[in-house]
Structures are given as C-alpha cells and as structure tokens.
Scaffold this motif. Structure first.
Motif, PDB file in Angstrom:
ATOM      1  N   ASP A 183       0.282  52.782 -51.384  1.00  0.00           N
ATOM      2  CA  ASP A 183      -0.016  54.304 -51.288  1.00  0.00           C
ATOM      3  C   ASP A 183      -0.796  54.742 -52.790  1.00  0.00           C
ATOM      4  OD1 ASP A 183       1.019  54.407 -49.096  1.00  0.00           O
ATOM      5  OD2 ASP A 183       2.944  55.209 -49.818  1.00  0.00           O
ATOM      6  N   TRP A 184      -0.290  54.260 -53.884  1.00  0.00           N
ATOM      7  CA  TRP A 184      -0.714  54.447 -55.129  1.00  0.00           C
ATOM      8  C   TRP A 184      -2.411  53.673 -55.236  1.00  0.00           C
ATOM      9  CZ3 TRP A 184       2.222  54.105 -60.364  1.00  0.00           C
ATOM     10  CH2 TRP A 184       3.148  55.055 -60.396  1.00  0.00           C
ATOM     11  N   TRP A 185      -2.454  52.519 -54.492  1.00  0.00           N
ATOM     12  CA  TRP A 185      -3.636  51.950 -54.743  1.00  0.00           C
ATOM     13  C   TRP A 185      -4.751  52.801 -54.016  1.00  0.00           C
ATOM     14  CZ3 TRP A 185      -5.398  48.238 -57.869  1.00  0.00           C
ATOM     15  CH2 TRP A 185      -6.626  47.921 -57.615  1.00  0.00           C
ATOM     16  N   LEU A 186      -4.549  53.170 -52.868  1.00  0.00           N
ATOM     17  CA  LEU A 186      -5.482  53.902 -52.030  1.00  0.00           C
ATOM     18  C   LEU A 186      -5.807  55.223 -52.969  1.00  0.00           C
ATOM     19  CD1 LEU A 186      -4.011  53.781 -48.527  1.00  0.00           C
ATOM     20  CD2 LEU A 186      -6.018  53.035 -49.242  1.00  0.00           C
ATOM     21  N   TYR A 187      -4.514  55.828 -53.367  1.00  0.00           N
ATOM     22  CA  TYR A 187      -4.831  57.197 -54.164  1.00  0.00           C
ATOM     23  C   TYR A 187      -5.878  56.748 -55.117  1.00  0.00           C
ATOM     24  CZ  TYR A 187      -4.485  61.299 -57.004  1.00  0.00           C
ATOM     25  OH  TYR A 187      -4.671  62.308 -57.770  1.00  0.00           O
ATOM     26  N   VAL A 188      -5.649  55.837 -56.165  1.00  0.00           N
ATOM     27  CA  VAL A 188      -6.365  55.481 -57.589  1.00  0.00           C
ATOM     28  C   VAL A 188      -7.875  55.128 -56.965  1.00  0.00           C
ATOM     29  CG1 VAL A 188      -6.573  53.615 -59.261  1.00  0.00           C
ATOM     30  CG2 VAL A 188      -4.344  54.551 -58.906  1.00  0.00           C
ATOM     31  N   VAL A 189      -8.020  54.330 -55.999  1.00  0.00           N
ATOM     32  CA  VAL A 189      -9.482  53.931 -55.543  1.00  0.00           C
ATOM     33  C   VAL A 189     -10.172  55.151 -55.312  1.00  0.00           C
ATOM     34  CG1 VAL A 189     -10.832  52.509 -54.156  1.00  0.00           C
ATOM     35  CG2 VAL A 189      -8.635  51.457 -55.261  1.00  0.00           C
ATOM     36  N   ILE A 190      -9.807  55.888 -54.350  1.00  0.00           N
ATOM     37  CA  ILE A 190     -10.244  56.919 -53.677  1.00  0.00           C
ATOM     38  C   ILE A 190     -10.639  58.144 -54.981  1.00  0.00           C
ATOM     39  CG2 ILE A 190     -10.214  58.706 -52.002  1.00  0.00           C
ATOM     40  CD1 ILE A 190      -8.781  56.492 -49.836  1.00  0.00           C
ATOM     41  N   ALA A 191      -9.614  58.348 -55.491  1.00  0.00           N
ATOM     42  CA  ALA A 191      -9.569  59.305 -56.734  1.00  0.00           C
ATOM     43  C   ALA A 191     -10.773  59.126 -57.571  1.00  0.00           C
ATOM     44  CB  ALA A 191      -8.345  59.450 -57.374  1.00  0.00           C
ATOM     45  N   TYR A 192     -10.959  57.898 -58.022  1.00  0.00           N
ATOM     46  CA  TYR A 192     -11.922  57.305 -58.981  1.00  0.00           C
ATOM     47  C   TYR A 192     -13.393  57.532 -58.199  1.00  0.00           C
ATOM     48  CZ  TYR A 192     -14.281  55.366 -62.395  1.00  0.00           C
ATOM     49  OH  TYR A 192     -15.583  55.123 -63.442  1.00  0.00           O
ATOM     50  N   SER A 230       0.674  49.791 -65.574  1.00  0.00           N
ATOM     51  CA  SER A 230      -0.365  48.933 -66.225  1.00  0.00           C
ATOM     52  C   SER A 230      -0.730  47.670 -65.480  1.00  0.00           C
ATOM     53  CB  SER A 230       0.106  48.392 -67.602  1.00  0.00           C
ATOM     54  OG  SER A 230       1.181  47.814 -67.405  1.00  0.00           O
ATOM     55  N   ARG A 231      -0.041  47.294 -64.584  1.00  0.00           N
ATOM     56  CA  ARG A 231      -0.515  46.181 -63.682  1.00  0.00           C
ATOM     57  C   ARG A 231      -1.330  46.624 -62.687  1.00  0.00           C
ATOM     58  NH1 ARG A 231       4.446  42.640 -61.633  1.00  0.00           N
ATOM     59  NH2 ARG A 231       2.809  41.341 -61.091  1.00  0.00           N
ATOM     60  N   LEU A 232      -1.061  47.745 -62.087  1.00  0.00           N
ATOM     61  CA  LEU A 232      -2.121  48.437 -61.136  1.00  0.00           C
ATOM     62  C   LEU A 232      -3.278  48.855 -61.638  1.00  0.00           C
ATOM     63  CD1 LEU A 232      -1.290  49.009 -57.936  1.00  0.00           C
ATOM     64  CD2 LEU A 232      -1.202  51.573 -59.015  1.00  0.00           C
ATOM     65  N   VAL A 233      -3.214  49.283 -62.810  1.00  0.00           N
ATOM     66  CA  VAL A 233      -4.581  49.717 -63.866  1.00  0.00           C
ATOM     67  C   VAL A 233      -5.291  48.481 -63.917  1.00  0.00           C
ATOM     68  CG1 VAL A 233      -5.214  50.651 -65.922  1.00  0.00           C
ATOM     69  CG2 VAL A 233      -3.367  51.616 -64.611  1.00  0.00           C
ATOM     70  N   LYS A 234      -4.743  47.332 -64.405  1.00  0.00           N
ATOM     71  CA  LYS A 234      -5.243  45.991 -64.764  1.00  0.00           C
ATOM     72  C   LYS A 234      -6.111  45.550 -63.718  1.00  0.00           C
ATOM     73  CE  LYS A 234      -4.875  41.584 -66.893  1.00  0.00           C
ATOM     74  NZ  LYS A 234      -3.814  40.572 -67.263  1.00  0.00           N
ATOM     75  N   ALA A 235      -5.337  45.545 -62.471  1.00  0.00           N
ATOM     76  CA  ALA A 235      -6.192  44.846 -61.189  1.00  0.00           C
ATOM     77  C   ALA A 235      -7.427  45.662 -60.958  1.00  0.00           C
ATOM     78  CB  ALA A 235      -4.923  45.131 -59.862  1.00  0.00           C
ATOM     79  N   LEU A 260     -11.232  47.402 -48.858  1.00  0.00           N
ATOM     80  CA  LEU A 260     -11.267  46.062 -48.666  1.00  0.00           C
ATOM     81  C   LEU A 260     -11.724  45.007 -49.841  1.00  0.00           C
ATOM     82  CD1 LEU A 260     -12.282  46.547 -44.904  1.00  0.00           C
ATOM     83  CD2 LEU A 260     -10.151  45.739 -45.663  1.00  0.00           C
ATOM     84  N   GLN A 261     -12.174  45.627 -50.847  1.00  0.00           N
ATOM     85  CA  GLN A 261     -12.539  44.680 -51.856  1.00  0.00           C
ATOM     86  C   GLN A 261     -11.296  44.153 -52.660  1.00  0.00           C
ATOM     87  OE1 GLN A 261     -15.378  46.510 -54.781  1.00  0.00           O
ATOM     88  NE2 GLN A 261     -16.618  47.293 -53.082  1.00  0.00           N
ATOM     89  N   THR A 262     -10.147  44.512 -52.242  1.00  0.00           N
ATOM     90  CA  THR A 262      -9.069  44.223 -52.916  1.00  0.00           C
ATOM     91  C   THR A 262      -8.486  42.819 -52.220  1.00  0.00           C
ATOM     92  OG1 THR A 262      -8.487  46.547 -53.057  1.00  0.00           O
ATOM     93  CG2 THR A 262      -6.628  44.724 -53.540  1.00  0.00           C
ATOM     94  N   VAL A 307      -1.012  44.701 -57.199  1.00  0.00           N
ATOM     95  CA  VAL A 307      -1.062  45.884 -56.541  1.00  0.00           C
ATOM     96  C   VAL A 307       0.382  46.016 -55.537  1.00  0.00           C
ATOM     97  CG1 VAL A 307      -2.465  46.979 -54.578  1.00  0.00           C
ATOM     98  CG2 VAL A 307      -3.500  45.401 -56.222  1.00  0.00           C
ATOM     99  N   TRP A 308       1.286  46.532 -56.211  1.00  0.00           N
ATOM    100  CA  TRP A 308       2.804  46.594 -55.687  1.00  0.00           C
ATOM    101  C   TRP A 308       3.017  47.911 -54.742  1.00  0.00           C
ATOM    102  CZ3 TRP A 308       4.697  50.914 -57.807  1.00  0.00           C
ATOM    103  CH2 TRP A 308       4.366  51.155 -58.921  1.00  0.00           C
ATOM    104  N   SER A 309       1.936  48.691 -54.850  1.00  0.00           N
ATOM    105  CA  SER A 309       2.185  49.980 -54.129  1.00  0.00           C
ATOM    106  C   SER A 309       0.846  50.377 -53.502  1.00  0.00           C
ATOM    107  CB  SER A 309       2.573  50.989 -55.105  1.00  0.00           C
ATOM    108  OG  SER A 309       2.525  52.428 -54.112  1.00  0.00           O
TER     109      SER A 309
END
Length: 149
Positions: A26-35, A85-90, A13-15, A22-24
């Motif tokens: 699913d990927w966003w959830l995965y990246v945040v939770i994995a980190y 890279s857009r997702l990573v930058k965000a 919810l910080q997003t 943040v165009w995906s």
C-alpha cells in the motif's frame, strides 16, 4: 482499494518482485504514484473493507484501539523490518535515474542509517517531509530525529 492507470502500472512493475525492502505494498503504491503522478482520494465508499486473520496491517474501530494496537504489536524486530527508510532506499535505487537530482540526493540522505544526530536534525525540517496529516508529519520527523526511521 486502489485504481491505477496504465502508466502507474508500468511504473509499479519496475519493482523487482519480492524486493525485501518493499514491506508494504500500500505504501509502495502510494509513494510511487504520489511522486510520478497524482493521487486522488475519493471519500465515497465503493467496496467493503476486507479484513482477515493474515492482514499485515489492520484497521481497529476506534482511535484509542488503533494506538493500543500499535503499542501492543510494536517490537524492535518489526520496527527494524518496517523502517520507512528501507522503503525510501528501495525507491531511490529503483527509480533513481527518473528522479530530480535534488530529490534523489534528499532520499539518499534520509535513508542513510549512519547519519549523526546533528545530520538528522539538519534534515528533519526539510519541507519535503510530508504525510497526510500534520500529526503524522510530526511523528515521522520525530522518528527520523530519534534514529527510528
């Protein structure tokens, strides 16, 4: 389908709603939770996969049809919009103050679109480049070296 706990929900919810990079989801959830936490993969089927005409990403039935679909639907505009890279930058912008200094620096470097070929080559073999499979990791690194990341 994803099941998350209260802490993962708080982080997600910080997003900012509708963030353009943040165009995906699913990927966003995965990246945040994995980190910040742990991703647990449960191979048991607990719900049917739902697909509809407006799916952003679909799941063709065979590996060959998946490859053919990726080629058929690829376009320069889509590739530009869906650059990892857009997702990573965000991610670095939104969670930067909560990241380890070395990780933040790495994410900032790999999301820098102005990196030279030499700069990309020097970062391409960093062990932090990981995907779920060996072949996906190779493709990710190759996209990065070619400037398509």
């Amino acid at each position: 389908t994803a099941v998350i706990n209260r802490e993962a929900r708080r982080l997600i919810l910080q997003t900012p709603f509708g963030h353009p990079d943040v165009w995906s989801h699913d990927w966003w959830l995965y990246v945040v939770i994995a980190y910040f936490g742990n991703v647990i993969y449960d191979p048991s089927v607990s719900t049917l996969y739902r697909q509809h005409g407006q799916n952003v990403l679909g799941s063709p039935p065979s590996p060959l049809s998946r490859v053919l679909q990726r080629i058929r639907t690829a376009s320069l505009r889509k590739l530009e919009k869906q650059r990892p890279s857009r997702l990573v930058k965000a991610f670095a912008e939104i969670y930067g103050e909560n990241l380890k200094a070395g990780d933040l620096s790495f994410l900032q470097k790999i999301s820098d679109q102005s990196l030279s070929l030499w700069g990309r080559l020097s970062l391409a073999f960093d062990p932090r480049w990981q995907r779920q499979s060996w072949s996906d990791t190779v493709i990710l690194r190759l996209r990065f070296v070619l400037g398509l990341y």
